[in-house]
Scaffold this active site. Structure first.
Site, PDB file in Angstrom:
ATOM      1  CG  ASP A   9      75.856  45.987  11.080  1.00 59.94           C
ATOM      2  OD1 ASP A   9      76.210  45.085  11.627  1.00 59.94           O
ATOM      3  OD2 ASP A   9      76.262  46.869  10.574  1.00 59.94           O
ATOM      4  CD  GLU A  11      79.989  48.954  10.975  1.00 61.70           C
ATOM      5  OE1 GLU A  11      81.155  48.576  11.173  1.00 61.70           O
ATOM      6  OE2 GLU A  11      79.289  48.711  10.052  1.00 61.70           O
ATOM      7  CD  GLU A  54      94.615  47.451  12.698  1.00 65.95           C
ATOM      8  OE1 GLU A  54      94.073  48.419  13.330  1.00 65.95           O
ATOM      9  OE2 GLU A  54      95.828  47.233  12.849  1.00 65.95           O
ATOM     10  CG  HIS A  59      83.767  51.664  10.534  1.00 70.11           C
ATOM     11  ND1 HIS A  59      84.483  52.657  11.045  1.00 70.11           N
ATOM     12  CD2 HIS A  59      83.924  50.778  12.060  1.00 70.11           C
ATOM     13  CE1 HIS A  59      85.027  52.458  12.220  1.00 70.11           C
ATOM     14  NE2 HIS A  59      84.800  51.538  12.693  1.00 70.11           N
ATOM     15  CG  HIS A 155      81.458  46.954   6.757  1.00 75.46           C
ATOM     16  ND1 HIS A 155      80.739  45.696   6.970  1.00 75.46           N
ATOM     17  CD2 HIS A 155      82.426  46.510   5.960  1.00 75.46           C
ATOM     18  CE1 HIS A 155      81.367  44.458   6.463  1.00 75.46           C
ATOM     19  NE2 HIS A 155      82.338  44.963   5.729  1.00 75.46           N
ATOM     20  CG  ASP A 160      76.511  46.642   6.513  1.00 74.09           C
ATOM     21  OD1 ASP A 160      76.517  47.010   5.200  1.00 74.09           O
ATOM     22  OD2 ASP A 160      77.427  46.393   7.181  1.00 74.09           O
TER      23      ASP A 160
END
Length: 236
Positions: A9, A11, A54, A59, A155, A160
Protein backbone atom coordinates in the site's frame (compact mmCIF):
# COMPACT_ATOMS: atom_id res chain seq x y z
CA UNK A 1 8.06 -24.04 -5.24
CA UNK A 2 8.22 -20.86 -3.13
CA UNK A 3 5.22 -18.58 -3.62
CA UNK A 4 6.35 -15.09 -2.57
CA UNK A 5 3.72 -12.36 -2.34
CA UNK A 6 4.09 -8.75 -1.24
CA UNK A 7 0.97 -7.07 0.14
CA UNK A 8 1.53 -3.40 -0.68
CA UNK A 9 0.00 0.00 0.00
CA UNK A 10 1.08 3.59 -0.54
CA UNK A 11 0.08 7.00 0.74
CA UNK A 12 0.43 10.06 -1.47
CA UNK A 13 0.23 13.85 -1.59
CA UNK A 14 -2.93 13.68 -3.72
CA UNK A 15 -4.80 11.45 -6.11
CA UNK A 16 -3.18 12.08 -9.52
CA UNK A 17 0.51 11.58 -10.36
CA UNK A 18 -0.06 13.38 -13.67
CA UNK A 19 -0.83 16.50 -11.63
CA UNK A 20 2.55 16.22 -9.92
CA UNK A 21 1.49 14.27 -6.85
CA UNK A 22 4.05 12.00 -5.20
CA UNK A 23 4.34 8.96 -2.94
CA UNK A 24 5.01 9.80 0.72
CA UNK A 25 4.77 6.36 2.33
CA UNK A 26 5.26 2.77 1.19
CA UNK A 27 4.25 -0.17 3.37
CA UNK A 28 4.79 -3.81 2.40
CA UNK A 29 4.14 -7.13 4.14
CA UNK A 30 5.75 -10.33 2.85
CA UNK A 31 3.88 -13.63 2.51
CA UNK A 32 5.73 -16.81 1.59
CA UNK A 33 3.50 -19.79 0.86
CA UNK A 34 0.63 -17.86 2.50
CA UNK A 35 2.54 -17.29 5.75
CA UNK A 36 3.64 -13.93 7.15
CA UNK A 37 7.43 -13.81 7.36
CA UNK A 38 8.01 -10.54 9.20
CA UNK A 39 10.28 -9.42 6.36
CA UNK A 40 8.41 -6.16 5.80
CA UNK A 41 9.36 -2.96 3.99
CA UNK A 42 8.29 0.43 5.31
CA UNK A 43 9.52 3.92 4.50
CA UNK A 44 8.33 7.53 4.63
CA UNK A 45 9.42 9.71 1.71
CA UNK A 46 9.94 13.45 1.34
CA UNK A 47 7.89 14.33 -1.77
CA UNK A 48 9.58 17.70 -2.34
CA UNK A 49 6.15 19.32 -2.55
CA UNK A 50 3.23 20.13 -0.27
CA UNK A 51 0.58 17.58 0.62
CA UNK A 52 -3.03 18.48 -0.15
CA UNK A 53 -5.20 19.15 2.90
CA UNK A 54 -7.73 16.54 1.74
CA UNK A 55 -4.96 13.94 1.68
CA UNK A 56 -3.76 14.90 5.16
CA UNK A 57 -7.32 14.39 6.41
CA UNK A 58 -7.15 10.81 5.07
CA UNK A 59 -3.71 9.64 6.25
CA UNK A 60 -2.67 12.25 8.82
CA UNK A 61 0.85 12.63 7.39
CA UNK A 62 1.97 16.28 7.44
CA UNK A 63 4.56 18.28 5.54
CA UNK A 64 6.42 18.92 8.79
CA UNK A 65 6.63 15.20 9.56
CA UNK A 66 8.25 14.44 6.19
CA UNK A 67 11.00 17.03 6.49
CA UNK A 68 14.29 15.18 6.75
CA UNK A 69 12.86 11.93 5.37
CA UNK A 70 14.67 10.36 2.37
CA UNK A 71 13.77 11.27 -1.20
CA UNK A 72 12.39 8.57 -3.50
CA UNK A 73 15.64 8.25 -5.46
CA UNK A 74 17.40 7.32 -2.21
CA UNK A 75 15.11 4.32 -1.59
CA UNK A 76 14.16 3.36 -5.15
CA UNK A 77 16.72 0.59 -5.70
CA UNK A 78 16.14 -0.98 -2.28
CA UNK A 79 12.39 -0.93 -2.90
CA UNK A 80 12.75 -2.45 -6.36
CA UNK A 81 15.06 -5.18 -5.06
CA UNK A 82 12.49 -6.00 -2.37
CA UNK A 83 9.49 -6.41 -4.69
CA UNK A 84 11.22 -7.84 -7.76
CA UNK A 85 9.97 -11.28 -8.76
CA UNK A 86 7.10 -11.29 -6.27
CA UNK A 87 3.37 -11.15 -6.83
CA UNK A 88 2.07 -7.82 -5.53
CA UNK A 89 -1.26 -7.95 -3.69
CA UNK A 90 -2.85 -4.49 -3.80
CA UNK A 91 -6.33 -3.12 -3.16
CA UNK A 92 -7.21 -0.94 -6.17
CA UNK A 93 -3.89 -1.73 -7.83
CA UNK A 94 -4.02 0.82 -10.70
CA UNK A 95 -3.74 3.66 -8.16
CA UNK A 96 -0.61 2.40 -6.39
CA UNK A 97 1.05 0.95 -9.49
CA UNK A 98 0.40 4.21 -11.37
CA UNK A 99 2.20 6.18 -8.67
CA UNK A 100 5.07 3.67 -8.46
CA UNK A 101 5.64 3.73 -12.22
CA UNK A 102 5.48 7.54 -12.20
CA UNK A 103 8.14 7.71 -9.47
CA UNK A 104 10.42 5.24 -11.24
CA UNK A 105 10.03 7.08 -14.56
CA UNK A 106 10.89 10.46 -12.98
CA UNK A 107 14.34 9.15 -12.03
CA UNK A 108 15.35 8.79 -15.71
CA UNK A 109 17.68 5.94 -14.76
CA UNK A 110 16.17 3.12 -16.79
CA UNK A 111 14.08 1.65 -13.98
CA UNK A 112 11.50 -0.90 -15.25
CA UNK A 113 7.76 -0.56 -14.86
CA UNK A 114 6.14 -2.52 -12.04
CA UNK A 115 4.56 -5.04 -14.41
CA UNK A 116 7.98 -5.77 -15.92
CA UNK A 117 9.27 -7.19 -12.64
CA UNK A 118 6.14 -8.27 -10.74
CA UNK A 119 2.81 -9.97 -11.16
CA UNK A 120 -0.01 -7.83 -9.75
CA UNK A 121 -3.15 -9.15 -8.05
CA UNK A 122 -5.89 -6.57 -7.43
CA UNK A 123 -7.96 -7.55 -4.38
CA UNK A 124 -10.61 -4.96 -5.26
CA UNK A 125 -11.28 -6.77 -8.54
CA UNK A 126 -11.29 -10.08 -6.67
CA UNK A 127 -13.73 -8.76 -4.05
CA UNK A 128 -16.11 -7.39 -6.69
CA UNK A 129 -16.26 -10.85 -8.30
CA UNK A 130 -16.86 -12.55 -4.94
CA UNK A 131 -19.36 -9.96 -3.66
CA UNK A 132 -21.02 -8.27 -6.64
CA UNK A 133 -23.18 -5.27 -5.89
CA UNK A 134 -21.78 -4.84 -2.38
CA UNK A 135 -19.34 -2.42 -0.79
CA UNK A 136 -15.81 -3.71 -1.22
CA UNK A 137 -13.68 -1.11 0.47
CA UNK A 138 -11.03 -2.39 2.85
CA UNK A 139 -13.19 -1.40 5.84
CA UNK A 140 -16.24 -3.16 4.35
CA UNK A 141 -14.22 -6.33 3.73
CA UNK A 142 -12.93 -6.26 7.31
CA UNK A 143 -16.53 -6.22 8.55
CA UNK A 144 -17.52 -8.99 6.16
CA UNK A 145 -14.64 -11.27 7.15
CA UNK A 146 -14.67 -10.36 10.85
CA UNK A 147 -11.19 -8.82 10.81
CA UNK A 148 -10.27 -6.33 13.53
CA UNK A 149 -9.36 -2.96 12.03
CA UNK A 150 -10.10 -0.90 15.14
CA UNK A 151 -6.62 0.65 15.01
CA UNK A 152 -7.38 2.07 11.56
CA UNK A 153 -8.59 5.55 12.55
CA UNK A 154 -6.47 6.95 9.71
CA UNK A 155 -5.02 5.36 6.61
CA UNK A 156 -1.40 4.22 6.91
CA UNK A 157 0.51 2.22 4.32
CA UNK A 158 2.02 -0.40 6.61
CA UNK A 159 -1.09 -0.83 8.77
CA UNK A 160 -3.30 -1.08 5.67
CA UNK A 161 -0.96 -3.69 4.19
CA UNK A 162 -1.14 -5.74 7.37
CA UNK A 163 -4.94 -5.53 7.37
CA UNK A 164 -5.11 -6.32 3.64
CA UNK A 165 -2.96 -9.42 4.17
CA UNK A 166 -5.59 -10.72 6.62
CA UNK A 167 -8.39 -9.84 4.20
CA UNK A 168 -6.62 -11.51 1.28
CA UNK A 169 -5.98 -14.72 3.22
CA UNK A 170 -9.62 -14.75 4.36
CA UNK A 171 -10.94 -14.16 0.83
CA UNK A 172 -8.83 -16.89 -0.69
CA UNK A 173 -9.14 -19.19 2.34
CA UNK A 174 -6.64 -21.71 1.00
CA UNK A 175 -9.47 -23.51 -0.79
CA UNK A 176 -7.93 -23.47 -4.26
CA UNK A 177 -5.15 -25.85 -3.25
CA UNK A 178 -6.83 -27.69 -0.40
CA UNK A 179 -5.51 -31.23 -0.38
CA UNK A 180 -6.67 -33.31 2.56
CA UNK A 181 -4.20 -36.05 1.71
CA UNK A 182 -1.37 -33.69 2.64
CA UNK A 183 -2.79 -33.38 6.16
CA UNK A 184 -2.84 -37.11 6.95
CA UNK A 185 -0.94 -38.25 9.98
CA UNK A 186 2.20 -40.33 9.51
CA UNK A 187 2.20 -39.73 5.76
CA UNK A 188 -0.38 -42.51 5.24
CA UNK A 189 -2.98 -41.90 2.57
CA UNK A 190 -5.58 -44.23 4.09
CA UNK A 191 -5.78 -46.74 6.92
CA UNK A 192 -6.96 -50.28 6.47
CA UNK A 193 -10.57 -49.24 6.91
CA UNK A 194 -10.41 -46.67 4.15
CA UNK A 195 -10.79 -43.81 6.64
CA UNK A 196 -8.61 -40.76 6.15
CA UNK A 197 -7.20 -39.34 9.36
CA UNK A 198 -6.46 -35.61 9.48
CA UNK A 199 -3.59 -34.15 11.47
CA UNK A 200 -4.67 -32.97 14.92
CA UNK A 201 -2.85 -29.64 14.49
CA UNK A 202 -4.37 -28.81 11.12
CA UNK A 203 -5.52 -25.16 10.73
CA UNK A 204 -9.15 -24.52 11.57
CA UNK A 205 -11.33 -23.31 8.74
CA UNK A 206 -12.60 -19.76 9.16
CA UNK A 207 -16.38 -19.53 9.62
CA UNK A 208 -17.70 -16.50 7.78
CA UNK A 209 -21.11 -15.28 8.92
CA UNK A 210 -23.46 -13.26 6.75
CA UNK A 211 -23.59 -9.57 7.59
CA UNK A 212 -26.86 -7.90 8.59
CA UNK A 213 -26.98 -6.28 5.16
CA UNK A 214 -26.57 -9.66 3.45
CA UNK A 215 -29.25 -11.29 5.63
CA UNK A 216 -31.73 -8.53 4.78
CA UNK A 217 -30.95 -8.92 1.07
CA UNK A 218 -31.54 -12.67 1.39
CA UNK A 219 -34.91 -12.17 3.09
CA UNK A 220 -35.97 -9.72 0.39
CA UNK A 221 -35.03 -12.26 -2.30
CA UNK A 222 -36.97 -15.04 -0.54
CA UNK A 223 -40.08 -12.86 -0.35
CA UNK A 224 -39.90 -12.44 -4.14
CA UNK A 225 -39.50 -16.22 -4.59
CA UNK A 226 -42.39 -16.94 -2.22
CA UNK A 227 -44.73 -14.59 -4.07
CA UNK A 228 -43.86 -16.28 -7.36
CA UNK A 229 -43.74 -19.90 -6.21
CA UNK A 230 -45.52 -20.13 -2.91
CA UNK A 231 -43.98 -20.68 0.52
CA UNK A 232 -40.70 -22.60 0.39
CA UNK A 233 -40.29 -25.88 2.31
CA UNK A 234 -37.75 -24.46 4.78
CA UNK A 235 -40.28 -21.82 5.90
CA UNK A 236 -43.09 -24.33 6.51
Amino acid sequence: MVNRQIVLDTETTGIDPKAGHRIIEIGCVELVNRRLTGNNFHVYINPQRDIEEEAIDVHGITNEFLRGKPYFHQVAQEFLDYIEGAELVIHNAPFDVGFMDHEFAMLNQGFPTTNDVCEVLDTLVMARKLHPGQKNSLDALCRRYDIDNSKRTLHGALLDSEILSDVYLAMTGGQKKLNLAQQLEGGQQENSGGIRRLAADRPKLRVIHASEEEELAHRDRMEIVNKACGQSLWQQ
